[in-house]
Scaffold this motif. Structure first.
Motif, PDB file in Angstrom:
ATOM      1  N   SER A 203     -51.423  -0.603 -16.793  1.00  0.00           N
ATOM      2  CA  SER A 203     -51.985   0.049 -17.977  1.00  0.00           C
ATOM      3  C   SER A 203     -52.270   1.533 -17.754  1.00  0.00           C
TER       4      SER A 203
ATOM      5  N   SER B 281     -59.442  -1.966  -9.963  1.00  0.00           N
ATOM      6  CA  SER B 281     -58.080  -2.308 -10.368  1.00  0.00           C
ATOM      7  C   SER B 281     -57.060  -2.099  -9.251  1.00  0.00           C
TER       8      SER B 281
ATOM      9  N   GLY C 241     -64.147   1.801 -21.299  1.00  0.00           N
ATOM     10  CA  GLY C 241     -63.079   2.789 -21.107  1.00  0.00           C
ATOM     11  C   GLY C 241     -62.109   2.656 -22.262  1.00  0.00           C
TER      12      GLY C 241
ATOM     13  N   PRO D 261     -70.617  -0.283 -21.360  1.00  0.00           N
ATOM     14  CA  PRO D 261     -69.756   0.876 -21.092  1.00  0.00           C
ATOM     15  C   PRO D 261     -68.315   0.456 -21.346  1.00  0.00           C
TER      16      PRO D 261
ATOM     17  N   ASN E  23     -61.111   1.575 -14.312  1.00  0.00           N
ATOM     18  CA  ASN E  23     -60.417   1.199 -13.061  1.00  0.00           C
ATOM     19  C   ASN E  23     -61.425   0.919 -11.942  1.00  0.00           C
TER      20      ASN E  23
ATOM     21  N   GLY F 287     -60.632  -0.280 -23.012  1.00  0.00           N
ATOM     22  CA  GLY F 287     -60.645  -1.673 -23.485  1.00  0.00           C
ATOM     23  C   GLY F 287     -59.393  -2.455 -23.104  1.00  0.00           C
ATOM     24  N   THR F 288     -58.721  -2.061 -22.009  1.00  0.00           N
ATOM     25  CA  THR F 288     -57.501  -2.786 -21.618  1.00  0.00           C
ATOM     26  C   THR F 288     -57.797  -3.954 -20.679  1.00  0.00           C
TER      27      THR F 288
HETATM   28  C1  LIG Z   1     -50.566  -3.956 -20.191  1.00  0.00           C
HETATM   29  C2  LIG Z   1     -51.663  -4.103 -19.183  1.00  0.00           C
HETATM   30  C3  LIG Z   1     -51.357  -3.994 -17.835  1.00  0.00           C
HETATM   31  C4  LIG Z   1     -52.353  -4.109 -16.874  1.00  0.00           C
HETATM   32  N1  LIG Z   1     -52.023  -3.992 -15.555  1.00  0.00           N
HETATM   33  C5  LIG Z   1     -52.991  -4.070 -14.613  1.00  0.00           C
HETATM   34  C6  LIG Z   1     -52.649  -3.951 -13.231  1.00  0.00           C
HETATM   35  O1  LIG Z   1     -51.490  -3.780 -12.855  1.00  0.00           O
HETATM   36  N2  LIG Z   1     -53.663  -4.028 -12.341  1.00  0.00           N
HETATM   37  C7  LIG Z   1     -54.972  -4.220 -12.724  1.00  0.00           C
HETATM   38  O2  LIG Z   1     -55.841  -4.277 -11.864  1.00  0.00           O
HETATM   39  N3  LIG Z   1     -55.304  -4.356 -14.023  1.00  0.00           N
HETATM   40  C8  LIG Z   1     -54.366  -4.273 -14.975  1.00  0.00           C
HETATM   41  N4  LIG Z   1     -54.699  -4.415 -16.301  1.00  0.00           N
HETATM   42  C9  LIG Z   1     -56.113  -4.617 -16.680  1.00  0.00           C
HETATM   43  C10 LIG Z   1     -56.862  -3.306 -17.085  1.00  0.00           C
HETATM   44  O3  LIG Z   1     -55.968  -2.338 -17.551  1.00  0.00           O
HETATM   45  C11 LIG Z   1     -57.682  -2.734 -15.935  1.00  0.00           C
HETATM   46  O4  LIG Z   1     -58.758  -3.603 -15.649  1.00  0.00           O
HETATM   47  C12 LIG Z   1     -58.247  -1.324 -16.213  1.00  0.00           C
HETATM   48  O5  LIG Z   1     -58.859  -0.817 -15.058  1.00  0.00           O
HETATM   49  C13 LIG Z   1     -59.245  -1.269 -17.345  1.00  0.00           C
HETATM   50  O6  LIG Z   1     -59.447   0.086 -17.677  1.00  0.00           O
HETATM   51  P1  LIG Z   1     -60.063   0.480 -19.082  1.00  0.00           P
HETATM   52  O7  LIG Z   1     -60.249   1.959 -19.121  1.00  0.00           O
HETATM   53  O8  LIG Z   1     -59.266  -0.075 -20.177  1.00  0.00           O
HETATM   54  O9  LIG Z   1     -61.493  -0.214 -18.984  1.00  0.00           O
HETATM   55  P2  LIG Z   1     -62.184  -1.214 -20.017  1.00  0.00           P
HETATM   56  O10 LIG Z   1     -61.312  -2.366 -20.279  1.00  0.00           O
HETATM   57  O11 LIG Z   1     -62.676  -0.467 -21.172  1.00  0.00           O
HETATM   58  O12 LIG Z   1     -63.444  -1.665 -19.150  1.00  0.00           O
HETATM   59  C14 LIG Z   1     -63.289  -2.461 -18.008  1.00  0.00           C
HETATM   60  C15 LIG Z   1     -64.652  -2.710 -17.366  1.00  0.00           C
HETATM   61  O13 LIG Z   1     -65.162  -1.474 -16.889  1.00  0.00           O
HETATM   62  C16 LIG Z   1     -66.472  -1.223 -17.410  1.00  0.00           C
HETATM   63  N5  LIG Z   1     -66.557   0.222 -17.567  1.00  0.00           N
HETATM   64  C17 LIG Z   1     -65.682   1.051 -18.183  1.00  0.00           C
HETATM   65  N6  LIG Z   1     -66.067   2.327 -18.028  1.00  0.00           N
HETATM   66  C18 LIG Z   1     -67.219   2.304 -17.307  1.00  0.00           C
HETATM   67  C19 LIG Z   1     -68.118   3.310 -16.819  1.00  0.00           C
HETATM   68  N7  LIG Z   1     -67.920   4.601 -17.036  1.00  0.00           N
HETATM   69  N8  LIG Z   1     -69.222   2.902 -16.125  1.00  0.00           N
HETATM   70  C20 LIG Z   1     -69.448   1.587 -15.875  1.00  0.00           C
HETATM   71  N9  LIG Z   1     -68.640   0.615 -16.307  1.00  0.00           N
HETATM   72  C21 LIG Z   1     -67.531   0.969 -17.005  1.00  0.00           C
HETATM   73  C22 LIG Z   1     -66.527  -2.025 -18.695  1.00  0.00           C
HETATM   74  O14 LIG Z   1     -67.850  -2.348 -19.069  1.00  0.00           O
HETATM   75  C23 LIG Z   1     -65.705  -3.250 -18.318  1.00  0.00           C
HETATM   76  O15 LIG Z   1     -66.508  -4.177 -17.633  1.00  0.00           O
HETATM   77  C24 LIG Z   1     -53.708  -4.337 -17.279  1.00  0.00           C
HETATM   78  C25 LIG Z   1     -54.013  -4.456 -18.645  1.00  0.00           C
HETATM   79  C26 LIG Z   1     -53.009  -4.347 -19.590  1.00  0.00           C
HETATM   80  C27 LIG Z   1     -53.370  -4.467 -21.034  1.00  0.00           C
END
Ligand SMILES: Cc1cc2nc3c(=O)[nH]c(=O)nc-3n(C[C@H](O)[C@H](O)[C@H](O)COP(=O)(O)OP(=O)(O)OC[C@H]3O[C@@H](n4cnc5c(N)ncnc54)[C@H](O)[C@@H]3O)c2cc1C
Length: 468
Positions: free
Chosen positions: A135, A149, A71, A69, A144, A73-74
């Motif tokens: 992000s 997160s 989201g 899965p 999240n 990809g951050t």
């Molecule tokens: C510039 C930047 C700043 C950031 N700041 C923070 C911060 O302040 N705090 C923090 O905690 N993190 C931070 N992060 C990390 C990241 O953004 C978080 O972990 C965020 O929650 C990931 O969201 P995403 O939609 O990109 O998920 P993804 O990276 O796509 O996926 C994250 C995880 O969730 C799983 N997943 C996604 N969607 C589902 C679903 N529907 N069902 C089951 N599993 C799922 C994926 O398999 C993966 O294991 C940051 C990253 C960047 C690049």
């Protein structure tokens, strides 16, 4: 490699236009925000509803096809890298706010809604959704929840976990369960909501979430404190908490980070300071005034050479935006940026910051540090070049030592970024072998064919994990 028959079966569930197997699409979803980790999926699929997700899961389970899965990809732990191939599931078609219930103060959303959209929808009606990862403009709520997160407001308001009341989850064999609900209390059986939160896509697929909203705070103020010595900044963090003031935001940036962020954002950040604290308080007007006054005094008493309060909402917002841009700004400097999130009890911040600097010197690597100091959650960020094998070995050793130090100080190897594939080798430091074994058994009970996001969190067998 998926057979034509399987691809046809997927297409019959979601429609041909929602399944991609061309090279460009597979390449685009072969990596995430994590440095130096890449592997191709076999297909990228965008289901339109829970029923389609459930049918896809049934097919994958039957044929032992990995499901990743994804989201936006951050994530920073190689959490969405398809290490064993399989299908990447996207939620770009499941991106609606389904309901805002003002009687119960809840919002029900699909997994693909951006975090910022949730915040803005609540804000528009005088309500507040506090979790705000840096992000948040692009991260999705499904991501999240799966990473549990945190963000810049974690100190006072907690993390994503504190705002998830209920979930709809598709299990690996295609069964759909609902956990929790619009409830302030629910102790019916094991807390499956909390089991899924932070499970990094290894137990099931989140297809809906009911979130808690709270009243929007009446007022807020943002301030900056500047230091010649980063230990004084760290001491201030402990001192504020010790004095029983809990600000919304208590962020730490060291000088190298401030310089780079200023160059990037150009908002007049003080590049002469060795460290700065960015502090925000919200609440009733008089409480905010009193807390900001007391915090200013504590900053000065602990060695701040300058303390200033943002004069307008716009100035405050640009400070917060600049902080959120820290990683993007740093990543412009070198080909590879590795951001970690060693976390310690707040009282140990000064020791941890000093240790990070000593370790960086010992291994001759460049590490800038910023982070959610109020949560003890530091982001030592290494600027390096993955093509330089010799340097990467030193970087790995430096981070291993940083994680060990964090655990030694009573902390953890990750406060908010998760384990994924990147921190898998270090999970034993925090969970111990017996703890990992309990997690493995939970995983096997829910996902006996090990199709959900394989190669993340812990190993199953060597053949299942292939890194690039
Ligand atoms: C510039 C930047 C700043 C950031 N700041 C923070 C911060 O302040 N705090 C923090 O905690 N993190 C931070 N992060 C990390 C990241 O953004 C978080 O972990 C965020 O929650 C990931 O969201 P995403 O939609 O990109 O998920 P993804 O990276 O796509 O996926 C994250 C995880 O969730 C799983 N997943 C996604 N969607 C589902 C679903 N529907 N069902 C089951 N599993 C799922 C994926 O398999 C993966 O294991 C940051 C990253 C960047 C690049």
């Amino acid at each position: 490699m998926l057979s034509a028959a399987i691809i046809e079966e997927f297409a019959s569930i979601v429609g041909t236009e929602h399944i991609k197997v061309d090279d460009a699409s597979l390449l685009a979803y072969s990596y995430d925000s994590t440095a130096a980790c890449q592997a191709l999926p076999d297909a990228v699929i965008s289901p339109g509803n829970t029923e389609e997700v459930a049918k896809l899961a049934q097919v994958c389970n039957e044929h032992h096809i990995p499901i990743i899965p994804r989201g936006s990809g951050t994530n920073l732990c190689a959490g969405t890298t398809p290490l064993s191939g399989g299908i990447v599931l996207l939620f770009n078609r499941m991106n609606q706010i389904l309901e805002i219930d003002e009687k119960n103060l809840t919002m029900t959303v699909q997994p693909g809604v951006f975090t910022k959209t949730i915040f803005e929808a609540a804000d528009a009606i005088g309500l507040f959704y506090p979790p705000d990862p840096g992000s948040m403009h692009i991260s999705q709520i499904g991501g999240n929840i799966s990473e549990n997160s945190g963000g810049l407001r974690g100190l006072k308001y907690g993390v994503t976990n504190d705002y998830v009341l209920g979930l709809e989850v598709v299990l690996p064999h295609g069964e759909v369960i609902r956990t929790g609900g619009k409830l302030a209390k629910d102790v019916a059986g094991y807390n499956l909501t909390e089991l899924i939160i932070g499970s990094e896509g290894t137990l099931g697929i989140i297809t809906e979430a009911t979130l808690k909203l709270i009243p929007k705070p009446e007022a807020k103020k943002t301030m900056l404190a500047l230091y010649h010595d980063l230990k004084d900044a760290a001491k201030t963090v402990s001192s504020i908490i010790e004095n029983r003031i809990i600000p919304v935001t208590l962020e730490f940036l060291d000088q190298p980070t401030v310089k780079v962020v200023e160059e990037f954002a150009q908002i007049g950040l003080p590049t002469e300071a060795k460290a700065i604290l960015l502090i925000e308080q919200d609440g009733a007007e008089e409480v905010v005034e009193r807390d900001i006054e007391n915090i200013s005094q504590l900053c000065r008493q602990n060695g701040a050479f300058d303390v200033s309060i943002a004069k307008s909402e716009k100035e405050a917002e640009s400070l917060m935006t600049a902080r959120r841009a820290a990683l993007s700004a740093l990543s412009r400097l070198m080909p590879t940026t590795i951001l970690e999130d060693a976390t310690v009890p707040r009282s140990e911040i000064a020791k941890m910051v000093t240790a990070i600097n000593d370790i960086a010197k010992k291994y001759d690597v460049t590490i800038c540090t910023f982070g959610h100091a109020g949560d003890g959650n530091l982001h030592p960020t290494c600027l390096t070049d993955a093509r330089n094998q010799e340097e990467m070995e030193r970087v790995d050793k430096a981070f291993e030592e940083i994680f060990k130090k964090a655990v030694e100080l009573g902390g953890t190897i990750t406060g908010e970024h998760g384990i994924g594939a990147m921190k898998l080798p270090y999970l034993y430091l925090k969970a111990g072998e017996a703890g990992i074994d309990v997690m493995r058994q939970i995983k096997k009970a829910i996902d006996p064919n090990l199709i959900m996001n394989p190669g993340k969190m812990f190993h199953y067998s060597e053949t299942e994990v292939t890194t690039d």
